[in-house]
Write a protein that holds these residues in place. Structure first.
Motif, PDB file in Angstrom:
ATOM      1  N   ASP A 107     -13.508  10.400  41.941  1.00 16.03           N
ATOM      2  CA  ASP A 107     -13.830  11.156  43.173  1.00 16.03           C
ATOM      3  C   ASP A 107     -15.106  10.827  44.011  1.00 16.03           C
ATOM      4  O   ASP A 107     -15.328  11.795  44.973  1.00 16.03           O
ATOM      5  N   ARG A 108     -15.659   9.838  43.812  1.00 12.61           N
ATOM      6  CA  ARG A 108     -17.098   9.644  44.294  1.00 12.61           C
ATOM      7  C   ARG A 108     -18.159  10.414  44.152  1.00 12.61           C
ATOM      8  O   ARG A 108     -18.538  10.886  45.356  1.00 12.61           O
ATOM      9  N   SER A 109     -17.993  11.373  43.310  1.00  7.93           N
ATOM     10  CA  SER A 109     -18.923  12.669  42.942  1.00  7.93           C
ATOM     11  C   SER A 109     -20.548  11.922  42.779  1.00  7.93           C
ATOM     12  O   SER A 109     -20.523  11.088  41.802  1.00  7.93           O
ATOM     13  N   VAL A 110     -21.168  12.338  43.904  1.00  8.13           N
ATOM     14  CA  VAL A 110     -22.508  11.754  43.769  1.00  8.13           C
ATOM     15  C   VAL A 110     -23.170  12.488  42.484  1.00  8.13           C
ATOM     16  O   VAL A 110     -24.121  11.730  41.584  1.00  8.13           O
ATOM     17  N   ARG A 111     -22.962  13.552  42.250  1.00  6.32           N
ATOM     18  CA  ARG A 111     -23.598  14.296  40.890  1.00  6.32           C
ATOM     19  C   ARG A 111     -23.180  13.558  39.666  1.00  6.32           C
ATOM     20  O   ARG A 111     -23.684  13.482  38.848  1.00  6.32           O
ATOM     21  N   ALA A 112     -21.711  12.941  39.642  1.00  7.18           N
ATOM     22  CA  ALA A 112     -21.362  12.645  38.339  1.00  7.18           C
ATOM     23  C   ALA A 112     -21.914  11.040  38.203  1.00  7.18           C
ATOM     24  O   ALA A 112     -22.484  10.564  37.241  1.00  7.18           O
ATOM     25  N   ARG A 113     -22.445  10.333  39.405  1.00  8.13           N
ATOM     26  CA  ARG A 113     -23.006   9.282  39.390  1.00  8.13           C
ATOM     27  C   ARG A 113     -24.377   9.183  38.951  1.00  8.13           C
ATOM     28  O   ARG A 113     -24.920   8.393  38.068  1.00  8.13           O
ATOM     29  N   ALA A 114     -25.004  10.543  39.346  1.00  5.29           N
ATOM     30  CA  ALA A 114     -26.560  10.708  39.064  1.00  5.29           C
ATOM     31  C   ALA A 114     -26.518  10.944  37.377  1.00  5.29           C
ATOM     32  O   ALA A 114     -27.253  10.384  36.691  1.00  5.29           O
ATOM     33  N   PHE A 115     -25.446  11.770  36.999  1.00  3.26           N
ATOM     34  CA  PHE A 115     -25.381  11.953  35.634  1.00  3.26           C
ATOM     35  C   PHE A 115     -25.361  10.740  34.708  1.00  3.26           C
ATOM     36  O   PHE A 115     -25.828  10.621  33.746  1.00  3.26           O
ATOM     37  N   ALA A 116     -24.506   9.908  34.951  1.00 10.83           N
ATOM     38  CA  ALA A 116     -24.077   8.848  34.257  1.00 10.83           C
ATOM     39  C   ALA A 116     -25.513   7.828  34.399  1.00 10.83           C
ATOM     40  O   ALA A 116     -25.633   7.174  33.329  1.00 10.83           O
ATOM     41  N   ALA A 117     -26.252   7.829  35.285  1.00  2.37           N
ATOM     42  CA  ALA A 117     -27.227   6.984  35.449  1.00  2.37           C
ATOM     43  C   ALA A 117     -28.279   7.605  34.532  1.00  2.37           C
ATOM     44  O   ALA A 117     -29.127   6.898  33.889  1.00  2.37           O
ATOM     45  N   MET A 118     -28.276   8.788  34.334  1.00  3.46           N
ATOM     46  CA  MET A 118     -29.260   9.492  33.593  1.00  3.46           C
ATOM     47  C   MET A 118     -28.944   9.150  31.921  1.00  3.46           C
ATOM     48  O   MET A 118     -29.679   8.999  31.088  1.00  3.46           O
ATOM     49  N   LEU A 119     -27.554   9.138  31.794  1.00 11.29           N
ATOM     50  CA  LEU A 119     -26.989   8.856  30.334  1.00 11.29           C
ATOM     51  C   LEU A 119     -27.070   7.475  30.131  1.00 11.29           C
ATOM     52  O   LEU A 119     -26.827   7.133  28.873  1.00 11.29           O
ATOM     53  N   ALA A 120     -27.413   6.511  30.743  1.00  9.26           N
ATOM     54  CA  ALA A 120     -27.127   5.143  30.738  1.00  9.26           C
ATOM     55  C   ALA A 120     -28.059   4.759  29.664  1.00  9.26           C
ATOM     56  O   ALA A 120     -27.857   3.993  28.694  1.00  9.26           O
ATOM     57  N   GLY A 121     -29.386   5.300  29.642  1.00  2.00           N
ATOM     58  CA  GLY A 121     -30.376   4.656  28.616  1.00  2.00           C
ATOM     59  C   GLY A 121     -29.969   5.268  27.275  1.00  2.00           C
ATOM     60  O   GLY A 121     -30.027   4.414  26.423  1.00  2.00           O
ATOM     61  N   PRO A 122     -29.922   6.774  27.192  1.00  2.30           N
ATOM     62  CA  PRO A 122     -29.208   7.165  25.745  1.00  2.30           C
ATOM     63  C   PRO A 122     -27.911   6.406  25.222  1.00  2.30           C
ATOM     64  O   PRO A 122     -27.768   6.307  24.292  1.00  2.30           O
ATOM     65  N   TYR A 123     -27.053   6.040  26.191  1.00  2.79           N
ATOM     66  CA  TYR A 123     -25.980   5.284  25.729  1.00  2.79           C
ATOM     67  C   TYR A 123     -26.179   3.931  25.082  1.00  2.79           C
ATOM     68  O   TYR A 123     -25.694   3.604  24.126  1.00  2.79           O
ATOM     69  N   ARG A 124     -27.297   3.438  25.474  1.00  2.00           N
ATOM     70  CA  ARG A 124     -27.665   1.988  25.132  1.00  2.00           C
ATOM     71  C   ARG A 124     -28.245   2.092  23.736  1.00  2.00           C
ATOM     72  O   ARG A 124     -28.119   1.532  22.763  1.00  2.00           O
ATOM     73  N   ASP A 125     -28.884   3.384  23.639  1.00  2.00           N
ATOM     74  CA  ASP A 125     -29.614   3.696  22.330  1.00  2.00           C
ATOM     75  C   ASP A 125     -28.564   3.833  21.273  1.00  2.00           C
ATOM     76  O   ASP A 125     -28.504   3.684  19.979  1.00  2.00           O
ATOM     77  N   VAL A 126     -27.559   4.664  21.497  1.00  2.00           N
ATOM     78  CA  VAL A 126     -26.482   5.081  20.790  1.00  2.00           C
ATOM     79  C   VAL A 126     -25.446   3.620  20.282  1.00  2.00           C
ATOM     80  O   VAL A 126     -25.409   3.474  18.857  1.00  2.00           O
ATOM     81  N   ARG A 127     -25.537   2.720  21.188  1.00  3.52           N
ATOM     82  CA  ARG A 127     -24.979   1.571  21.057  1.00  3.52           C
ATOM     83  C   ARG A 127     -25.726   0.711  19.848  1.00  3.52           C
ATOM     84  O   ARG A 127     -25.167   0.194  18.826  1.00  3.52           O
ATOM     85  N   VAL A 128     -27.055   0.941  19.850  1.00  3.59           N
ATOM     86  CA  VAL A 128     -27.880   0.183  18.936  1.00  3.59           C
ATOM     87  C   VAL A 128     -27.909   0.783  17.714  1.00  3.59           C
ATOM     88  O   VAL A 128     -27.596   0.357  16.544  1.00  3.59           O
ATOM     89  N   ARG A 129     -27.853   2.216  17.326  1.00  2.00           N
ATOM     90  CA  ARG A 129     -27.765   3.165  16.515  1.00  2.00           C
ATOM     91  C   ARG A 129     -26.607   3.129  15.911  1.00  2.00           C
ATOM     92  O   ARG A 129     -26.375   3.055  14.516  1.00  2.00           O
ATOM     93  N   ASN A 130     -25.434   3.210  16.322  1.00  2.00           N
ATOM     94  CA  ASN A 130     -24.083   3.597  16.152  1.00  2.00           C
ATOM     95  C   ASN A 130     -23.122   2.688  16.749  1.00  2.00           C
ATOM     96  O   ASN A 130     -22.467   3.483  17.733  1.00  2.00           O
ATOM     97  N   PRO A 131     -23.034   1.396  16.725  1.00  2.00           N
ATOM     98  CA  PRO A 131     -22.534   0.518  17.704  1.00  2.00           C
ATOM     99  C   PRO A 131     -20.683   0.735  17.719  1.00  2.00           C
ATOM    100  O   PRO A 131     -20.283   0.595  18.869  1.00  2.00           O
ATOM    101  N   ARG A 132     -20.145   1.221  16.437  1.00  2.00           N
ATOM    102  CA  ARG A 132     -18.903   1.529  16.310  1.00  2.00           C
ATOM    103  C   ARG A 132     -18.355   2.523  17.315  1.00  2.00           C
ATOM    104  O   ARG A 132     -17.147   2.296  17.784  1.00  2.00           O
ATOM    105  N   ILE A 133     -19.131   3.626  17.510  1.00  2.00           N
ATOM    106  CA  ILE A 133     -18.816   4.518  18.462  1.00  2.00           C
ATOM    107  C   ILE A 133     -18.691   3.910  19.818  1.00  2.00           C
ATOM    108  O   ILE A 133     -17.601   4.217  20.452  1.00  2.00           O
TER     109      ILE A 133
END
Length: 286
Positions: A107-133
């Motif tokens: 949808d080219r949702s700017v709000r969704a893009r901003a939310f994804a950018a906000m979650l990018a760092g925590p997602y990388r942390d989850v990858r380190v902590r629980n890579p299987r997920i």
């Protein structure tokens, strides 16, 4: 997430409603403390069910209490946090991150893009902590995206590509959810949890297609029902069969704590949005 995996509040007594609220708040606290305070914005009811399910099956120690928080600063409220809410928090972040990316791409949702950018760092942390997920989500969402693109390509004028099976993406989303429901891969209950998650994931995917039919058709977004020229109403019997499979897998597990609460999700709660939408359609027709 989707917002379908919720309890039927009217069949719960006061203690069960309070218990559900406590685990929901416990998941919120897990999101804040494990993934960062901003990740509380990703909180959903869907993953509260996973926290309840795993907590009932494995019965870990819970940290319970009363506390204020940023969303509710005035009055203390109850919470119940455990290793299972922490796991559900990691799953929440992984799914929310990809959901935001998908909304941006579709949808080219700017709000969704901003939310994804906000979650990018925590997602990388989850990858380190629980890579299987993250491995399961990465592979699953890539496969689903490829299936949806293949469906678009096959539907194009003069296309000679084969159309993927109508339920291919639903099956793949089910497989993804099956992996996320597995808390301990080498555990005795892993296969049963995988079966339950896979069946519930397929149900949710088909339910979402039925619920979003009109919006997806107007926007030109992929929807298997639109691709098949099917009507959302035609899916009702299929959804009942799929949910019957979910119930069968659910009842195989030796669950005691919060059993009635979780049954209110499996046997009634998952239908609430669908029934409301169908009722609204009937009123408009009438």
């Amino acid at each position: 997430m989707f917002g379908y995996i919720v309890p039927s509040i009217e069949v719960l007594d006061a203690d069960e409603r309070e218990r559900y609220h406590d685990v929901y708040c416990g998941l919120c606290r897990s999101l804040g403390e494990c993934c960062g305070q901003r990740c509380r914005l990703a909180l959903t009811y869907d993953l509260t069910f996973l926290a309840l399910l795993l907590g009932s099956l494995y019965e870990p120690d819970e940290c319970c209490g009363q506390a204020r928080c940023a969303p509710h600063p005035v009055k203390p409220h109850g919470f119940a946090r455990s290793e299972c809410t922490d796991y559900a928090a990691d799953v929440t972040v992984a799914l929310a991150y990809y959901k935001a990316l998908d909304d941006w791409q579709d949808d080219r949702s700017v709000r969704a893009r901003a939310f994804a950018a906000m979650l990018a760092g925590p997602y990388r942390d989850v990858r380190v902590r629980n890579p299987r997920i993250c491995e399961a989500v990465d592979a699953g969402m890539a496969d689903i995206g490829a299936l949806e693109q293949a469906a678009f390509a096959a539907a194009a004028p003069e296309a000679d590509a084969a159309q993927p099976a109508p339920d291919a993406a639903a099956n793949r989303f089910g497989a993804l959810m099956g992996e996320l429901f597995v808390y301990r891969p080498d555990d005795y209950w892993a296969d049963d949890l995988r079966r339950l998650g896979a069946r519930l994931g397929k149900f949710v995917y088909v339910m979402d297609a039925a619920m979003d039919f009109e919006d997806d058709r107007e926007a030109g977004s992929y929807n298997p029902l639109v691709a098949m020229n099917a009507r959302p109403e035609d899916t009702h019997d299929s959804l009942k069969v799929l949910m019957g499979g979910v119930a069968e897998a659910f009842e195989r597990l030796p669950l005691e704590r919060d059993l009635h609460l979780m049954r209110s999700v499996v046997y009634a709660g998952v239908w609430q949005k669908y029934n409301t939408q169908q009722s609204d359609k009937e009123k408009r027709r009438g």
